[in-house]
Scaffold this motif. Sequence first.
Motif, mmCIF file in Angstrom:
data_model
loop_
_atom_site.group_PDB
_atom_site.id
_atom_site.type_symbol
_atom_site.label_atom_id
_atom_site.label_comp_id
_atom_site.label_asym_id
_atom_site.label_seq_id
_atom_site.Cartn_x
_atom_site.Cartn_y
_atom_site.Cartn_z
ATOM 1 N N UNK A 130 0.810 -1.284 0.134
ATOM 2 C CA UNK A 130 -0.013 -0.086 0.128
ATOM 3 C C UNK A 130 0.610 1.239 -0.088
ATOM 4 N N UNK A 131 2.097 1.235 0.390
ATOM 5 C CA UNK A 131 2.963 2.363 0.309
ATOM 6 C C UNK A 131 3.478 2.460 -0.719
ATOM 7 N N UNK A 132 3.614 1.559 -1.572
ATOM 8 C CA UNK A 132 4.186 1.696 -3.083
ATOM 9 C C UNK A 132 3.103 2.282 -3.901
ATOM 10 N N UNK A 133 1.715 1.788 -3.656
ATOM 11 C CA UNK A 133 0.634 2.359 -4.589
ATOM 12 C C UNK A 133 0.509 3.747 -3.914
ATOM 13 N N UNK A 134 0.346 4.116 -2.689
ATOM 14 C CA UNK A 134 0.022 5.709 -2.447
ATOM 15 C C UNK A 134 1.213 6.310 -2.800
ATOM 16 N N UNK A 135 2.272 6.153 -2.925
ATOM 17 C CA UNK A 135 3.757 6.787 -3.433
ATOM 18 C C UNK A 135 3.501 6.927 -4.784
ATOM 19 N N UNK A 136 2.888 5.977 -5.534
ATOM 20 C CA UNK A 136 3.014 6.275 -7.015
ATOM 21 C C UNK A 136 1.869 7.133 -7.495
ATOM 22 N N UNK A 137 0.697 7.094 -6.801
ATOM 23 C CA UNK A 137 -0.248 8.143 -6.932
ATOM 24 C C UNK A 137 0.183 9.588 -6.535
ATOM 25 N N UNK A 138 1.015 9.693 -5.593
ATOM 26 C CA UNK A 138 1.813 11.018 -5.088
ATOM 27 C C UNK A 138 2.508 11.300 -6.288
ATOM 28 N N UNK A 139 3.344 10.559 -6.671
ATOM 29 C CA UNK A 139 4.569 11.031 -7.686
ATOM 30 C C UNK A 139 3.528 11.254 -9.027
ATOM 31 N N UNK A 140 2.562 10.531 -9.424
ATOM 32 C CA UNK A 140 1.956 10.846 -10.498
ATOM 33 C C UNK A 140 1.232 12.270 -10.306
ATOM 34 N N UNK A 141 0.641 12.631 -9.401
ATOM 35 C CA UNK A 141 -0.117 13.868 -9.161
ATOM 36 C C UNK A 141 1.155 15.085 -9.137
ATOM 37 N N UNK A 142 2.589 14.687 -8.719
ATOM 38 C CA UNK A 142 3.448 15.565 -8.625
ATOM 39 C C UNK A 142 3.502 16.131 -7.132
ATOM 40 N N UNK A 143 2.919 15.234 -6.291
ATOM 41 C CA UNK A 143 2.884 15.668 -4.919
ATOM 42 C C UNK A 143 4.171 15.625 -4.234
ATOM 43 N N UNK A 144 5.035 14.650 -4.623
ATOM 44 C CA UNK A 144 6.240 14.339 -4.073
ATOM 45 C C UNK A 144 7.380 15.448 -4.202
ATOM 46 N N UNK A 145 7.255 16.459 -5.292
ATOM 47 C CA UNK A 145 7.899 17.703 -5.361
ATOM 48 C C UNK A 145 7.246 18.360 -4.207
ATOM 49 N N UNK A 146 6.182 18.471 -3.989
ATOM 50 C CA UNK A 146 5.660 19.642 -2.969
ATOM 51 C C UNK A 146 6.129 19.063 -1.590
ATOM 52 N N UNK A 147 6.269 17.935 -1.356
ATOM 53 C CA UNK A 147 6.833 17.347 -0.022
ATOM 54 C C UNK A 147 8.150 17.387 0.210
ATOM 55 N N UNK A 148 8.924 17.741 -0.853
ATOM 56 C CA UNK A 148 10.455 18.044 -0.564
ATOM 57 C C UNK A 148 10.826 19.254 0.033
ATOM 58 N N UNK A 149 9.694 20.363 0.090
ATOM 59 C CA UNK A 149 10.009 21.503 0.717
ATOM 60 C C UNK A 149 9.870 21.402 2.359
ATOM 61 N N UNK A 150 10.642 22.290 2.925
ATOM 62 C CA UNK A 150 10.828 22.129 4.273
ATOM 63 C C UNK A 150 9.425 22.487 5.063
#
Length: 164
Positions: free
Chosen positions: A85-105
């Motif tokens: 489920x971690x991989x599934x959620x993280x793939x969705x976040x990556x596809x939405x571009x949310x991981x870029x926003x998570x890298x902000x402090x």
Amino acid sequence: MSLMERNRDGREDGRREAKRAVDERSEAAAGPAVPAGAPDPELVERPRRRRFSAEYKLRVLREAEACSRPGEIGALLRREGLYTSHLTAWRKQRDRGALKALSRPRGRKPADPRDAQIAGLRRRAERAEAELEKSQRVIEVQGNVSALLGELLEPRGAKGNIER
């Protein structure tokens, strides 16, 4: 004492003598003594939720996508202590571009140093204005004292002679 509380021998039943106070325990029932510095093994600390950085998530996703043989993804998940489920959620976040926003402090943005400088200058100006007002009052009082002393020290008749 009732007849029910006596044994066949006529002695009192031992049950009455064995009763203790509510909080009182025997030494054997209390268990082994716990050293003063050791934590209580019966108390469990509150579990903390794991947090994964955006870099970690992207690294694990790249490793998972590089897996080609059956069972490699399972081995990766076991090694990292993750769930599918971690991989599934993280793939969705990556596809939405949310991981870029998570890298902000996270947290509050740092204060602008100019704001601190402006506040310091304002305090300094207020302090200077207060000192100026105080010194103006002192000068005014000194002028009044000087005028009074001038009147007191001046001969009374001298004033009248000059005007005539």
